[in-house]
Enzyme design. Structure first.
Site, PDB file in Angstrom:
ATOM      1  N   LYS A 180       0.859  -1.183   0.000  1.00 22.80           N
ATOM      2  CA  LYS A 180       0.000   0.000   0.000  1.00 22.80           C
ATOM      3  C   LYS A 180       0.897   1.236   0.000  1.00 22.80           C
ATOM      4  CE  LYS A 180      -1.680   2.881   2.793  1.00 22.80           C
ATOM      5  NZ  LYS A 180      -1.727   4.101   1.933  1.00 22.80           N
ATOM      6  N   GLU A 255      10.203   1.020  10.348  1.00 24.64           N
ATOM      7  CA  GLU A 255      11.190   2.107  10.271  1.00 24.64           C
ATOM      8  C   GLU A 255      10.421   3.403  10.420  1.00 24.64           C
ATOM      9  OE1 GLU A 255      12.790   5.040   8.357  1.00 24.64           O
ATOM     10  OE2 GLU A 255      13.853   3.753   6.928  1.00 24.64           O
ATOM     11  N   CYS A 289      13.698  10.459   6.926  1.00 25.99           N
ATOM     12  CA  CYS A 289      13.720  10.042   8.321  1.00 25.99           C
ATOM     13  C   CYS A 289      15.099  10.203   8.933  1.00 25.99           C
ATOM     14  CB  CYS A 289      13.236   8.605   8.448  1.00 25.99           C
ATOM     15  SG  CYS A 289      13.975   7.502   7.232  1.00 25.99           S
ATOM     16  N   GLU A 391      10.220  15.894  15.358  1.00 29.43           N
ATOM     17  CA  GLU A 391      10.520  15.733  13.939  1.00 29.43           C
ATOM     18  C   GLU A 391       9.661  16.687  13.113  1.00 29.43           C
ATOM     19  OE1 GLU A 391      11.335  12.054  10.906  1.00 29.43           O
ATOM     20  OE2 GLU A 391       9.565  11.899  12.186  1.00 29.43           O
TER      21      GLU A 391
END
Length: 505
Positions: A180, A255, A289, A391
Site C-alpha cells: 500500500k 522504520e 527520516c 521531527e
C-alpha cells in the site's frame, strides 16, 4: 486544482493485472510543484484488501512459485532488475512529478535501485542452512522456509526506494507481497508492478492496493493472512499498525521517525561540515527520516558554522523539480507545508532561538501554487525546545552549541528517536569512540545519507524495530525449523531403565 487534460485514473493491481475497486470513491494525486491534478487512484475497501491478500496467499502456495528453485528464482529477480533499469528514465520523470523531489536527486537515488534486486538474487543463491554441533550422538540441522505474505505500507518521501528495500528480499526469498503506497505518491509503485508482471513475475506475487492509511492501511495491517508487516512512516502510525499486526503474531519491520544528531567537532573543516549539513538537512526537501536536522557544533567553530550554513541555505535554488538546474523542490502536500510553517512559527516563539535563514514560503509568483518552503536554519537552539526534540520533516535545521565531547554526546542522545547519527571529526580514535556511544541504528562518520543494499538499515527506541537491507533483512523472511536426528541405533526404553537414564533432554 486544475489540469488541462483529463487525469489518468488508476485501479488496483491484483493478481497480475489492474482491477477496479469495489468502492467507487477516487482520491486525487496532486503535483506538489504546481498544485495541479496529476492522477486519480482507487480507495480500496476491506474487501479489496482481502482480495489482494488472498491473491498473494494463492501465489505463495502455487506450484509455479513455491516449487521454483533458488537459482531459477534468482534468474527471475535479476531479470526484474534489468527491466527496472531499462525503464529508469520513465521512473525518474514520474516520481519527480509525483513527489516533488528534484530530478537530479531522483535520478541519483532511483538509478541505484536495480542493484537491490541483484544483491538479494545473490543471497537467494548463496544462502545455506546450518549444521549445529550438539551434545551426544546426534545430527542437528536447520531448514528455512519463506514465511508467506508480506504487507508493506510505504511513505511519500522515497516511494520507490523504500518500497524496493522490502520488495527485493521479499521476492528473492520466495515470499509474496501486498503493497500500500502513500496516497500522495502511488504512481511509480503501480507502474513497477505492471512492468514486473509483463516481465514474467507470476500473478499475485506483487499486488498493489491504494487508499488512505486509516482505512486501507488499517485493513491491510490487521489482515490475518499476513506473515509479516513492514511499515515506513511516523512513530504513531508504527504504534497503531504494529499493534494491529501483532494481534496476529505477524513478524514486523518498522522504520519510523527520526531526529538525526550531527556532531561537528572543531578539528573538522568548517566548509565541509556546512556542505554536509546542507546535504543532510535539505536533500529531499528535508523529508527524510534520517534528515540531519540537529547540527550540534563545538564552541570554537560554532559562529563560523552558523554564518556559513545560513549563507549556504540562502544560495540553494528553489523551483520546479522537473528543471535540472533546480536544487530544492516542494514538500509533498499542502498539509506538509503547513506542518513545516507551523514549526517555523514555534521556533520563532521559542525563547532565544534565532532564525538565520529561510522561514517562509518563497516570494516567486511562479511557485505560489506549489507547496514550497525556503531552506530554514535556526541557531542557538537548546535541548528543551520543541524544534530540537520533535521531527519536522521538512527543510528545517537547528544548530546547537557544545563544549566537550561528553556534552556533545549527551545532546545527541537526548531524543526519543534512535534511527541515525553522524560525526564530523578528523580524530579517528574519537570517531570510533563516539560512534559506539551514539544511541542509534546507523552512524555516518564524515558523510551522510549513504545506503547500500548490503548494509543493514533501521533504528532503536521510537525509530522502530527490525532491519532493512543486508543479510539481516533477507533472513527475516524465513521461518527456521530445527531437525534433530539420532545417530545411535542402541535400543531406547525410558520406562524400562528410568533410574539409569543420564538425561531427559
Amino acid at each position: 486544482m486544475t489540469n488541462s487534460q483529463s487525469p489518468d485514473v488508476h485501479g488496483l493491481f491484483i493478481d497480475g493485472r489492474e482491477v477496479a475497486a469495489t468502492r467507487a470513491e477516487l482520491l486525487d494525486v496532486i503535483n506538489p510543484a504546481t498544485g495541479e491534478l496529476l492522477a486519480q487512484i482507487s480507495h480500496a475497501s476491506d474487501a479489496d484488501v482481502d482480495k489482494a491478500v488472498r491473491s498473494a496467499e494463492a501465489a505463495f502456495h502455487s506450484h509455479e512459485w513455491a516449487s521454483m528453485s533458488n537459482r531459477t528464482r534468482a534468474r527471475l529477480i535479476n531479470k526484474l532488475a534489468d527491466v527496472f533499469e531499462a525503464n529508469l528514465d520513465e521512473m525518474y520523470q514520474l516520481e519527480t512529478a509525483n513527489n516533488g523531489r528534484s530530478l537530479n536527486e531522483t535520478r541519483a537515488q532511483i538509478s541505484r535501485l536495480p542493484d537491490f534486486f541483484r544483491y538479494n538474487a545473490g543471497l537467494a543463491i548463496a544462502r545455506r542452512d546450518s549444521v549445529i554441533p550438539v551434545e551426544g550422538n546426534y545430527l542437528n540441522y536447520t531448514v528455512r522456509s519463506p514465511i508467506g505474505v508480506v504487507g508493506n505500507s510505504t511513505p511519500f518521501n522515497h516511494p520507490l526506494m523504500i518500497m524496493v528495500k522490502s520488495l527485493a528480499p521479499t521476492l528473492a526469498s520466495g515470499c509474496t507481497t501486498v503493497v500500500k503506497p502513500s496516497e500522495y505518491t502511488p504512481l511509480t509503485t503501480l507502474r513497477l508492478a505492471q512492468l514486473f508482471s509483463e516481465a514474467g513475475l507470476p500473478p499475485g506475487c506483487f499486488n498493489v492496493i491504494t487508499g488512505l492509511g486509516p482505512t486501507t492501511g488499517k485493513a491491510l495491517a490487521e489482515h490475518p493472512g499476513l506473515a509479516k508487516w513492514v511499515l515506513t512512516g511516523g512513530t504513531e502510525a508504527g504504534r497503531i499498525t504494529g499493534a494491529l499486526a501483532g494481534s496476529n503474531f505477524a513478524h514486523q519491520t518498522l522504520e519510523l521517525g527520526g531526529k538525526t544528531p550531527v556532531l561537528v567537532f572543531d578539528d573538522f573543516d568548517v566548509e565541509q561540515a556546512v556542505n554536509y549539513a546542507a546535504f543532510g538537512g535539505f536533500i529531499g526537501a528535508g523529508q527524510t527520516c534520517i534528515c540531519g536536522s540537529r547540527q550540534i557544533v563545538q564552541d570554537k567553530v560554532y559562529d563560523e558554522f552558523v554564518e556559513r550554513l545560513a549563507a549556504k541555505a540562502k544560495s540553494i535554488r528553489i523551483g520546479n523539480p522537473a528543471d535540472p538546474s533546480v536544487q530544492l523542490g516542494p514538500v509533498v502536500s499542502a498539509r506538509q507545508q503547513k506542518r513545516v510553517l507551523d514549526y517555523i512559527r514555534i521556533g520563532l516563539e521559542e525563547d532565544k532561538a534565532r532564525l538565520v535563514a529561510g522561514g517562509k514560503v518563497p516570494i516567486d509568483p511562479a511557485l505560489q501554487r506549489g507547496f514550497f518552503v525556503e531552506p530554514t536554519v535556526f541557531a542557538d537552539v537548546t535541548p528543551r525546545m520543541r524544534i530540537f526534540q520533535e521531527e519536522v520533516f521538512g527543510p528545517f535545521v537547528s544548530v546547537t552549541r557544545f563544549s566537550t565531547e561528553a556534552e556533545g554526546l549527551a545532546l545527541a542522545n537526548d531524543s526519543p528517536f534512535g534511527l541515525a547519527g553522524a560525526i564530523r571529526t578528523n580524530d579517528i580514535t574519537r570517531a570510533h569512540r563516539v560512534a559506539a556511544r551514539l544511541k542509534c541504528g546507523i552512524v555516518w562518520i564524515n558523510d551522510h545519507h549513504r545506503l547500500d543494499p548490503a548494509s543493514p538499515w533501521g533504528g532503536i527506541k521510537d525509530s522502530g524495530i527490525g532491519r532493512e537491507c543486508g543479510t539481516e533483512s533477507f533472513d527475516q523472511h524465513f521461518e527456521t525449523k530445527s531437525v534433530m536426528v539420532r545417530l545411535d541405533d542402541a535400543p531406547f526404553d525410558w520406562y524400562k531403565d528410568t533410574a539409569t537414564q543420564a538425561r531427559l533432554n
